[in-house]
Design a protein around this motif. Sequence first.
Motif, PDB file in Angstrom:
ATOM      1  N   ALA A   1      -2.726   1.837 -10.565  1.00 41.14           N
ATOM      2  CA  ALA A   1      -2.905   0.434 -10.425  1.00 41.14           C
ATOM      3  C   ALA A   1      -1.520  -0.308 -10.423  1.00 41.14           C
ATOM      4  O   ALA A   1      -0.625   0.546 -11.224  1.00 41.14           O
ATOM      5  N   VAL A   2      -1.268  -1.586  -9.991  1.00 38.81           N
ATOM      6  CA  VAL A   2       0.052  -2.198 -10.331  1.00 38.81           C
ATOM      7  C   VAL A   2      -0.680  -3.190 -11.060  1.00 38.81           C
ATOM      8  O   VAL A   2      -1.515  -3.909 -10.534  1.00 38.81           O
TER       9      VAL A   2
ATOM     10  N   CYS B   1       1.538   0.418  -3.800  1.00 40.59           N
ATOM     11  CA  CYS B   1       0.010   0.493  -3.915  1.00 40.59           C
ATOM     12  C   CYS B   1      -0.420   1.541  -2.780  1.00 40.59           C
ATOM     13  O   CYS B   1      -1.409   2.318  -2.797  1.00 40.59           O
ATOM     14  N   GLY B   2       0.283   1.593  -1.702  1.00 39.38           N
ATOM     15  CA  GLY B   2       0.176   2.530  -0.351  1.00 39.38           C
ATOM     16  C   GLY B   2      -1.423   2.354   0.282  1.00 39.38           C
ATOM     17  O   GLY B   2      -1.456   3.231   0.771  1.00 39.38           O
ATOM     18  N   GLY B   3      -1.840   0.944  -0.033  1.00 40.65           N
ATOM     19  CA  GLY B   3      -3.054   0.847   0.812  1.00 40.65           C
ATOM     20  C   GLY B   3      -4.222   1.504  -0.101  1.00 40.65           C
ATOM     21  O   GLY B   3      -5.290   1.001   0.184  1.00 40.65           O
TER      22      GLY B   3
ATOM     23  N   GLU C   1       1.676  -8.085   2.819  1.00 37.99           N
ATOM     24  CA  GLU C   1       0.563  -8.222   1.781  1.00 37.99           C
ATOM     25  C   GLU C   1       0.003  -6.957   1.190  1.00 37.99           C
ATOM     26  O   GLU C   1      -0.606  -6.257   2.279  1.00 37.99           O
ATOM     27  N   PRO C   2      -0.265  -6.735   0.068  1.00 37.98           N
ATOM     28  CA  PRO C   2      -1.130  -5.588  -0.356  1.00 37.98           C
ATOM     29  C   PRO C   2      -2.571  -5.560   0.171  1.00 37.98           C
ATOM     30  O   PRO C   2      -3.407  -6.722   0.293  1.00 37.98           O
TER      31      PRO C   2
END
Length: 234
Positions: free
Chosen positions: A52-53, A70-72, A115-116
């Motif tokens: 997680a971030v 995050c890479g989706g 945006e993530p």
Amino acid sequence: MLTISFPAQAFGTNCYVLADGPGEECLVVDPGIGIEETLREVLTQHRLKPAAVLLTHGHVDHVYSVTPVCGGELAAYIHSEDRYRLENPLSGSSLGPQLTGMLEQQFGKQVTWREPERVVEITDSEVVSVAGLDLEVVHAPGHTEGSVMFALAGVPEGVPAEAEVDRTLITGDVLFAGSIGRTDLPGGSSEAMERSLQRVVHPRPDSSLVLPGHGPATTLAREKATNPYLQGLS
């Protein structure tokens, strides 16, 4: 606790990687501008896998690389009052014209934002339990409306015993060694910052190791004794 820190390419923002140890899942805190290559090297060297971030607040110098990291798949955690900043932290209304101009001057107008996909809104006193770590969310507005600190038991490996610390406080842009975060950007408030320093920061244990968003690590005992913004508070 394995803790690695390194500065971003812009604004000297500290990015932190936290894990129980090598070969484990990890948390990435405040992935700023241009950290991706260094982060990959850190993950490879220590055989870590991001889980997680965590974001101390929504300014672009702390969140710019959150979507690539995050890479989706992974979630980005941010306080609910700063959630809106992830829509476009590059906008002048979010960053302010002075810092927007500095960013464009350094990196050019080709800087873009996406945006993530997964965002988790966090609130004060909530405990985020990810990657085998438990972090308490400590809401401390003033730099932004949703600025938070993350408090956790234990200290990074290698901290000398004479430091007399037994817990860690990741302070973002709330508290620095010898200073505090600025309050003149959009969403900042000197009155809110003063309340946060008196009611939130100062009561934390002196035995806290402080890992700030910019600059060197310090201790809360040292800051209470020497930081002019904490003088006279009780």
